[in-house]
Design a protein around this motif. Structure first.
Motif, mmCIF file in Angstrom:
data_model
loop_
_atom_site.group_PDB
_atom_site.id
_atom_site.type_symbol
_atom_site.label_atom_id
_atom_site.label_comp_id
_atom_site.label_asym_id
_atom_site.label_seq_id
_atom_site.Cartn_x
_atom_site.Cartn_y
_atom_site.Cartn_z
ATOM 1 N N LEU B 189 -29.845 0.059 -21.179
ATOM 2 C CA LEU B 189 -30.149 -0.998 -20.219
ATOM 3 C C LEU B 189 -31.428 -1.732 -20.609
ATOM 4 O O LEU B 189 -31.494 -2.974 -20.563
ATOM 5 C CB LEU B 189 -30.306 -0.352 -18.843
ATOM 6 N N LEU B 190 -32.443 -0.967 -21.016
ATOM 7 C CA LEU B 190 -33.732 -1.571 -21.366
ATOM 8 C C LEU B 190 -33.608 -2.477 -22.586
ATOM 9 O O LEU B 190 -34.042 -3.630 -22.557
ATOM 10 C CB LEU B 190 -34.771 -0.473 -21.635
ATOM 11 N N LEU B 191 -33.018 -1.938 -23.666
ATOM 12 C CA LEU B 191 -32.933 -2.750 -24.883
ATOM 13 C C LEU B 191 -32.077 -3.988 -24.639
ATOM 14 O O LEU B 191 -32.425 -5.099 -25.068
ATOM 15 C CB LEU B 191 -32.353 -1.934 -26.052
ATOM 16 N N SER B 192 -30.976 -3.788 -23.922
ATOM 17 C CA SER B 192 -30.114 -4.923 -23.637
ATOM 18 C C SER B 192 -30.866 -5.963 -22.814
ATOM 19 O O SER B 192 -30.730 -7.167 -23.030
ATOM 20 C CB SER B 192 -28.865 -4.423 -22.921
ATOM 21 N N PHE B 193 -31.700 -5.507 -21.881
ATOM 22 C CA PHE B 193 -32.481 -6.446 -21.072
ATOM 23 C C PHE B 193 -33.437 -7.261 -21.939
ATOM 24 O O PHE B 193 -33.517 -8.484 -21.837
ATOM 25 C CB PHE B 193 -33.262 -5.724 -19.979
ATOM 26 N N VAL B 194 -34.162 -6.564 -22.832
ATOM 27 C CA VAL B 194 -35.120 -7.249 -23.712
ATOM 28 C C VAL B 194 -34.397 -8.320 -24.544
ATOM 29 O O VAL B 194 -34.833 -9.471 -24.616
ATOM 30 C CB VAL B 194 -35.830 -6.224 -24.628
ATOM 31 N N VAL B 195 -33.283 -7.921 -25.141
ATOM 32 C CA VAL B 195 -32.556 -8.847 -26.004
ATOM 33 C C VAL B 195 -32.005 -10.031 -25.211
ATOM 34 O O VAL B 195 -32.171 -11.198 -25.596
ATOM 35 C CB VAL B 195 -31.416 -8.100 -26.741
ATOM 36 N N VAL B 196 -31.351 -9.729 -24.082
ATOM 37 C CA VAL B 196 -30.767 -10.805 -23.272
ATOM 38 C C VAL B 196 -31.858 -11.734 -22.754
ATOM 39 O O VAL B 196 -31.718 -12.967 -22.788
ATOM 40 C CB VAL B 196 -29.969 -10.216 -22.084
ATOM 41 N N PHE B 197 -32.945 -11.144 -22.297
ATOM 42 C CA PHE B 197 -34.033 -11.960 -21.756
ATOM 43 C C PHE B 197 -34.569 -12.897 -22.831
ATOM 44 O O PHE B 197 -34.738 -14.101 -22.598
ATOM 45 C CB PHE B 197 -35.150 -11.058 -21.218
ATOM 46 N N ALA B 198 -34.835 -12.352 -24.008
ATOM 47 C CA ALA B 198 -35.344 -13.171 -25.108
ATOM 48 C C ALA B 198 -34.356 -14.287 -25.446
ATOM 49 O O ALA B 198 -34.722 -15.463 -25.544
ATOM 50 C CB ALA B 198 -35.594 -12.295 -26.332
#
Lengths: 280, 280
Positions: B189-198
């Motif tokens: 969830l965290l990594l996906s959030f960072v990537v999607v947010f960026a």
């Protein structure tokens, strides 16, 4: 005799209640369908459970209610062009069912899932078409359009009964519903055609329907109504039940009464949207 | 070593093919989805049949194809406001399945019906969302939007793998997928959030999405992707299969690769239509 009196009384009261509910469609139809959906789902769940098939009771009632509410025209057609609110609801209910199974899979999670999903499509998804049809294209015409499959189904039943009684020879679907004959099916189709044709020619419907439309519709709605009947027999037979339940005094289960309409109403809606008002 | 080389080769080739197919969405995506649907359904049918669950093979392939074609945007959204072409197709395919069972019910018609209907919703109905998303709201933005769940799912997998490897302690769903941990899920969830947010902040998407939208989407798509994975594990476990099949050299079954996307893509479409472009 007691039983006959109960039957007749339930029929008359039922008929008047149905007319009332349909007429005051904006207020009464949604709660009525929510009630029908829950009672019919209860019968379905009951039949499944008696065969040791586990189904998620409460989630099915709640998911079914969501599917019916999503058909309420006040919300507009859908959030976007290619998707309706009913599909949005279906997606979330399916996701919810899956989450439940993942959290507590128990013994046979897939079995529970597939029977729940089928119940959802068979009862509330099909019942949602009643609401869609009631307001197609507006509240006035929709009332008349919703009466059509009701009357056509009634004519199919009556025609089927008398033709079957007098000329019935060849079995229609011996493994599913041994009482039905090919002659009865044709008789039902004929009477329903006569009634539908007369109705659509004599009322305002003739302004939007051609004679060809009326013929096509009569064949479709009568076939759908008979298929609905056979489909419910198939489900009951598979679940080794004689009646779907005992929700209606003297009439057996609600699903036994609703079976033809569950198919006749959606086909009317599809016919009107695809053929009559036609194609996007 | 042979197996590793095969795996890497399939991955690289697969990735390039996917990009190509998505880019030429108008010509290549429809046939590609028809192929995916048929292969994935074949795996599903195969798993069912090995457990002595009878499913209507050919009708399922044909019905599945109809459901995917109905998602093609050239046909417009649907015949009328409250109904999409996908629902029209679903209604007719269900009716067709029922007719087949009524004609030749065989031994366990309801079982065949419910497993067929579930396969239809699980594979082609969900795959249809790929086509819908590819053209939402138009062919240019749709391409970017369709890449989002693909990238988010990849980030979820990678994050899940490394967090699970290093911090994994508590089992996430021991009965369904014993290898998964809560820590891995959070990491995904965290990594996906960072990537999607960026991604959503740095590209044109920021013009239509608020930062809040990006946050909500990251949580939704990563959860959906993990739920898709668990759902497929649940189905495999119930059908006592280790892999869904052997359609992809070195990678096991196609469904094993597709499972997360089957949920991540629809949730992206629903998020965009309901939340971003919002509400009818």
């Amino acid at each position: 005799m007691e039983s006959l009196r109960t039957r007749v009384l339930t029929s008359v009261v039922g008929f008047l209640v149905v007319l009332l509910v349909l007429w005051f469609g904006r207020v009464l139809l949604l709660p009525a369908l929510l009630l029908l959906s829950t009672v019919a789902l209860r019968e379905y769940v009951g039949m499944c459970e008696r065969q040791d098939l586990d189904v998620r009771r409460k989630s099915l009632y709640v998911g079914g209610a969501a599917l019916i509410v999503a058909a309420y025209p006040a919300f507009g057609g859908g959030p976007w062009d290619g998707i309706s609110w009913r599909e949005v609801a279906l997606a979330f209910v399916l996701g919810y069912f899956l989450i439940l199974e993942v959290i507590s899979p128990g013994e046979r999670p897939l079995e529970r899932l597939v029977y729940s999903v089928f119940g959802l499509l068979y009862i509330p998804w099909l019942l949602g078409f009643f609401l869609l049809l009631r307001f197609l294209p507006d509240a006035e015409s929709g009332f008349a359009f919703l009466l059509l499959p009701l009357i056509a189904t009634f004519a199919t039943d009556v025609g089927g009964f008398f033709f079957g009684q007098f000329f019935g020879r060849r079995k229609l679907a011996p493994e599913v519903s041994p009482g039905k004959t090919v002659e009865g099916a044709v008789g039902g189709l004929l009477l329903s055609f006569v009634v539908v044709f007369a109705l659509t020619r004599l009322t305002f419907v003739s302004e939007v329907w051609s004679a060809y439309d009326a013929l096509l519709f009569a064949v479709l709605v009568s076939s759908a109504s008979q298929l609905g009947d056979l489909a419910e027999s198939l489900i009951k037979r598979s679940l080794k039940a004689k009646d779907s339940g005992s929700s209606l005094p003297g009439h057996g289960g609600l699903l036994d009464r609703l079976d033809s309409l569950l198919f006749a109403v959606p086909i009317t809606y599809l016919f009107l949207t695809v053929v009559v008002y036609g194609g996007g």
